[in-house]
Write an enzyme that holds these catalytic residues in place. Structure first.
Site, PDB file in Angstrom:
ATOM      1  N   CYS A 107       0.823  -1.205   0.000  1.00 16.13           N
ATOM      2  CA  CYS A 107       0.000   0.000   0.000  1.00 16.13           C
ATOM      3  C   CYS A 107       0.861   1.260   0.000  1.00 16.13           C
ATOM      4  O   CYS A 107       1.961   1.276   0.548  1.00 16.13           O
ATOM      5  CB  CYS A 107      -0.911   0.007   1.228  1.00 16.13           C
ATOM      6  SG  CYS A 107      -2.224   1.249   1.130  1.00 16.13           S
ATOM      7  N   ASP A 145      -6.347  -3.037  11.319  1.00 15.36           N
ATOM      8  CA  ASP A 145      -5.167  -2.192  11.456  1.00 15.36           C
ATOM      9  C   ASP A 145      -5.028  -1.795  12.924  1.00 15.36           C
ATOM     10  O   ASP A 145      -5.966  -1.921  13.713  1.00 15.36           O
ATOM     11  CB  ASP A 145      -5.314  -0.946  10.578  1.00 15.36           C
ATOM     12  CG  ASP A 145      -3.998  -0.226  10.336  1.00 15.36           C
ATOM     13  OD1 ASP A 145      -2.953  -0.696  10.818  1.00 15.36           O
ATOM     14  OD2 ASP A 145      -4.030   0.827   9.660  1.00 15.36           O
TER      15      ASP A 145
END
Length: 214
Positions: free
Chosen positions: A8, A131
């Site tokens: 990412c 996360d």
């Protein structure tokens, strides 16, 4: 067990090519101006067009309004929208309906109590991403802070949607993270950078090699 990886925060052709060559199944583009990984839609569009079949492009947004989503999706060929803010289940459903793209909702984990949010998001989102909850400071970003959460919170749990593990992953800890959580997909950003916002192709290759060995 085969584990899929997402790199990412890509913003340059060299690191994107390293991700593709290393076997990444997903590549992420960050459309959040405050992030050091933010990319202009025009550049993201150029990079997305370099992707071969089988590698999915993911657009990361933080509490986006419709105008901004239209601005980005009108230029960038995305396969998946990642919502990394405080989007409600209702807002997730609106975005899915409006843009006809699958949505992955990030859930920030600080303790077991945060899993309730995952169950709520799973009612409408196509996928989940776990996360670490950002540090309690004004300058903290919604993600990409390079910190991990207690992986045992996810141990032994099952979810009604496919899910991805993120938060402080590196070449040194990804094997342990997968072992503890049972994740079949992992997401890395700061863990393959040599400075904030800059992906190191060598670190990208090393991380993907570690994932391939799982």
């Amino acid at each position: 067990m085969t584990v899929a990886a997402k790199i990412c925060g890509l913003s340059e052709p060299e690191s994107l090519r390293a991700a593709v060559a290393g076997g990444a199944r997903y590549v992420g583009f960050v459309f959040y101006p405050r992030s050091p990984r933010a990319i202009a839609p025009a550049m993201a569009a150029e990079l997305a067009r370099l992707l071969p079949t089988g590698v999915r492009s993911v657009g990361l947004f933080v509490d986006p309004d419709d105008e901004f989503l239209e601005h980005v999706t009108g230029q960038v060929p995305l396969d998946l929208i990642q919502l990394h803010g405080a989007e409600t289940p209702r807002r997730i459903a609106e975005i899915k309906a409006r843009y006809a793209l699958p949505v992955m909702k990030a859930v920030k984990i600080g303790g077991p109590e945060d899993l309730t949010l995952a169950l709520e998001a799973a009612e409408v989102a196509d996928r989940l991403l776990f996360d670490a909850k950002p540090p309690a400071k004004v300058s903290a970003l919604p993600g990409g802070n390079g910190i991990a959460f207690d992986w045992t919170i996810l141990a032994g749990r099952s979810w009604p949607r496919p899910w991805m593990l993120s938060g402080g992953l590196t070449v040194d800890n990804v094997a342990e993270a997968v072992r503890v959580t049972g994740a079949t997909e992992v997401d890395v950003s700061s863990g393959v950078e040599d400075r904030p916002g800059h992906k190191d192709p060598a670190l990208v290759r090393s991380f993907l090699s570690a994932v391939a060995a799982l």
